[in-house]
Design an enzyme around this catalytic site. Structure first.
Site, short mmCIF file in Angstrom:
data_model
loop_
_atom_site.label_atom_id
_atom_site.label_comp_id
_atom_site.label_asym_id
_atom_site.label_seq_id
_atom_site.Cartn_x
_atom_site.Cartn_y
_atom_site.Cartn_z
N LYS A 117 -3.48 5.11 10.78
CA LYS A 117 -2.28 5.94 10.96
C LYS A 117 -2.49 7.00 12.01
O LYS A 117 -1.55 7.40 12.68
CB LYS A 117 -1.85 6.55 9.62
CG LYS A 117 -1.43 5.48 8.63
CD LYS A 117 -0.12 5.74 7.93
CE LYS A 117 0.40 4.44 7.35
NZ LYS A 117 1.18 4.55 6.15
N LYS A 199 -1.45 -7.54 8.64
CA LYS A 199 -0.67 -7.61 7.40
C LYS A 199 0.82 -7.38 7.67
O LYS A 199 1.17 -6.65 8.61
CB LYS A 199 -1.20 -6.62 6.35
CG LYS A 199 -0.89 -5.17 6.64
CD LYS A 199 -1.08 -4.30 5.40
CE LYS A 199 -0.52 -2.91 5.69
NZ LYS A 199 -0.33 -2.04 4.58
N LYS A 202 6.23 -2.87 7.63
CA LYS A 202 7.56 -2.48 8.14
C LYS A 202 7.47 -2.02 9.59
O LYS A 202 8.49 -1.97 10.28
CB LYS A 202 8.18 -1.41 7.26
CG LYS A 202 7.33 -0.16 7.13
CD LYS A 202 7.63 0.56 5.84
CE LYS A 202 6.48 1.47 5.45
NZ LYS A 202 6.15 1.48 4.06
P1 ATP Z 1 2.90 0.75 6.37
O1 ATP Z 1 3.69 -0.18 7.22
O2 ATP Z 1 3.28 2.20 6.55
O3 ATP Z 1 1.43 0.49 6.36
P2 ATP Z 1 3.38 -0.86 4.12
O4 ATP Z 1 4.58 -1.65 4.50
O5 ATP Z 1 2.05 -1.49 4.22
O6 ATP Z 1 3.38 0.50 4.89
P3 ATP Z 1 2.87 0.62 1.74
O7 ATP Z 1 3.85 1.64 1.30
O8 ATP Z 1 1.64 1.09 2.42
O9 ATP Z 1 3.63 -0.44 2.65
O10 ATP Z 1 2.43 -0.31 0.54
C1 ATP Z 1 3.02 -0.34 -0.76
C2 ATP Z 1 2.31 -1.36 -1.64
O11 ATP Z 1 2.51 -2.67 -1.13
C3 ATP Z 1 0.80 -1.17 -1.74
O12 ATP Z 1 0.37 -1.50 -3.04
C4 ATP Z 1 0.28 -2.14 -0.74
O13 ATP Z 1 -1.03 -2.55 -1.07
C5 ATP Z 1 1.26 -3.28 -0.88
N1 ATP Z 1 1.37 -4.00 0.40
C6 ATP Z 1 1.85 -3.51 1.56
N2 ATP Z 1 1.85 -4.44 2.52
C7 ATP Z 1 1.36 -5.57 1.93
C8 ATP Z 1 1.11 -6.90 2.41
N3 ATP Z 1 1.37 -7.25 3.66
N4 ATP Z 1 0.61 -7.79 1.53
C9 ATP Z 1 0.35 -7.45 0.25
N5 ATP Z 1 0.56 -6.22 -0.26
C10 ATP Z 1 1.05 -5.29 0.56
#
Ligand code: ATP
Ligand code: LTN
Length: 337
Positions: A117, A199, A202
């Protein structure tokens, strides 16, 4: 009531910093609702955490409510789960401060999420972004949680939470339950449809399928999903050499409950052209009832307000007890009112 008291505690949160996507659903939320009878469950919108990155205030407010509607639509029954907004339970920020004083600079510097980040927000590497994990530890330890259901990327934060709990307990006695991360087998790491080596997130909206997205948009994203440039073009699980197809197989497995072997057999000889839309259709059918229910709930603001009010009241009751104990242990004078 006796049994109620003995249930293990499960707790997790998601930042309302964007709309929920398939990675959030398969890696986290889907597995939360399934365990409501077995565990005493707490799920929240981690709105304080989102402030570590600059937010549009009106959007943050809107998304916090939408996320609650989506939690419920994903199967989190408010009668069985305590659903609340993090900032409504002020004990989170208070314990977060205390735990900052028991978290080391070196530990925080090693966090991958902080490094990622900071690279993405080079003009706003603020103190909150750095101490994010101490607040997350507070979220978890306030409720004496046994299990924290999250995706793979949150394992490091959960490990740090354990270290902080053990460190605190070694000084002051048994104050905190030492929690464990609870990571699903299928769906723990959904990769982006545009780049299967990163991964699904968003921050890459083209490779990301949102829960509230229209079926035709989801179908288009799956049709365009990057598959691999190998010559055999067959549906075979091989994450190293065929990351694109393997990711689609993982998604298909997670939404249909089929095993990877079954999927290979189902698409034997079919090629990518038939496989990609089939995965898209399976995802569309999984998300359709969630989207419709979330839309219905969003139209009923009074109901949502009632859910988060009751949730915060229940959560505060537990959080207060832990915080009081912590304040006493570290030597703060007991509040007279
Ligand atoms: P950012 O884009 O800001 O990294 P994000 O989309 O990864 O955010 P978070 O709010 O960080 O979302 O994650 C919320 C939950 O969803 C956490 O438990 C995280 O481990 C899970 N998660 C997020 N992205 C994935 C993914 N691609 N696959 C599996 N689990 C995920
Ligand atoms: N860091 C998590 C969100 C989060 C969380 C928590 C998860 C904040 N507090 C407590 C589990 C338990 C994330 O970025 N997904």
């Amino acid at each position: 009531m006796e049994n109620e008291a003995k249930k293990k505690i499960m707790l997790s949160g998601i930042q309302p910093s964007g709309d929920l996507h398939l990675g959030n659903y398969l890696g986290a939320v889907k597995n939360w609702g399934a365990r409501a009878d077995e565990f005493d469950c707490y799920y929240f919108m981690a709105d304080l955490h989102t402030l570590t990155v600059r937010q549009n205030p009106a959007e943050l407010r809107r998304r916090s409510l939408e996320q609650l509607a989506q939690y419920i639509a994903c199967g989190l029954d408010p009668e069985k789960n305590t659903l609340f907004i993090q900032s409504h339970v002020h004990e989170h920020a208070e314990l977060g401060w205390i735990l900052n004083c028991y978290t080391m600079f070196g530990e925080l510097s090693r966090m991958t999420q902080f490094k990622d980040k900071s690279a993405k927000n080079a003009d706003n590497i603020n103190g909150g972004l750095f101490t994010y994990p101490s607040l997350m530890a507070a979220d978890i330890l306030l409720y004496q949680a046994d299990y924290v259901p999250v995706g793979e990327d949150q394992r490091q934060h959960c490990e740090l939470t354990r270290d902080i709990a053990v460190r605190f307990n070694n000084i002051y006695g048994d104050v905190f339950k030492v929690p464990e991360a609870y990571i699903p087998k299928a769906g723990a790491r959904v990769m982006g449809l545009g780049n299967p080596t990163a991964k699904m997130s968003k921050s890459d909206p083209n490779g990301c399928v949102f829960l509230m997205e229209k079926p035709e948009d989801i179908a288009r994203k799956f049709k365009r999903a990057i598959t691999d440039s190998d010559t055999e073009r067959c549906v075979r699980f091989d994450p190293e050499n065929k990351p694109g197809v393997s990711n689609l197989m993982n998604i298909y497995a997670a939404v249909t409950g089929k095993t990877l072997d079954e999927i290979e057999r189902e698409f034997d000889g079919a090629g990518y052209g038939a496989f990609k839309p089939a995965v898209g259709d399976a995802v569309i059918e999984t998300l359709r009832p969630i989207r419709e229910e979330a839309q219905r709930l969003l139209a009923d603001k009074a109901y949502l307000q009632q859910v988060y009010t009751e949730g915060a009241q229940k959560a505060s009751f537990i959080a207060r007890k832990t915080l009081r104990k912590v304040y006493k242990k570290v030597g703060l004078v007991e509040k007279p009112f």
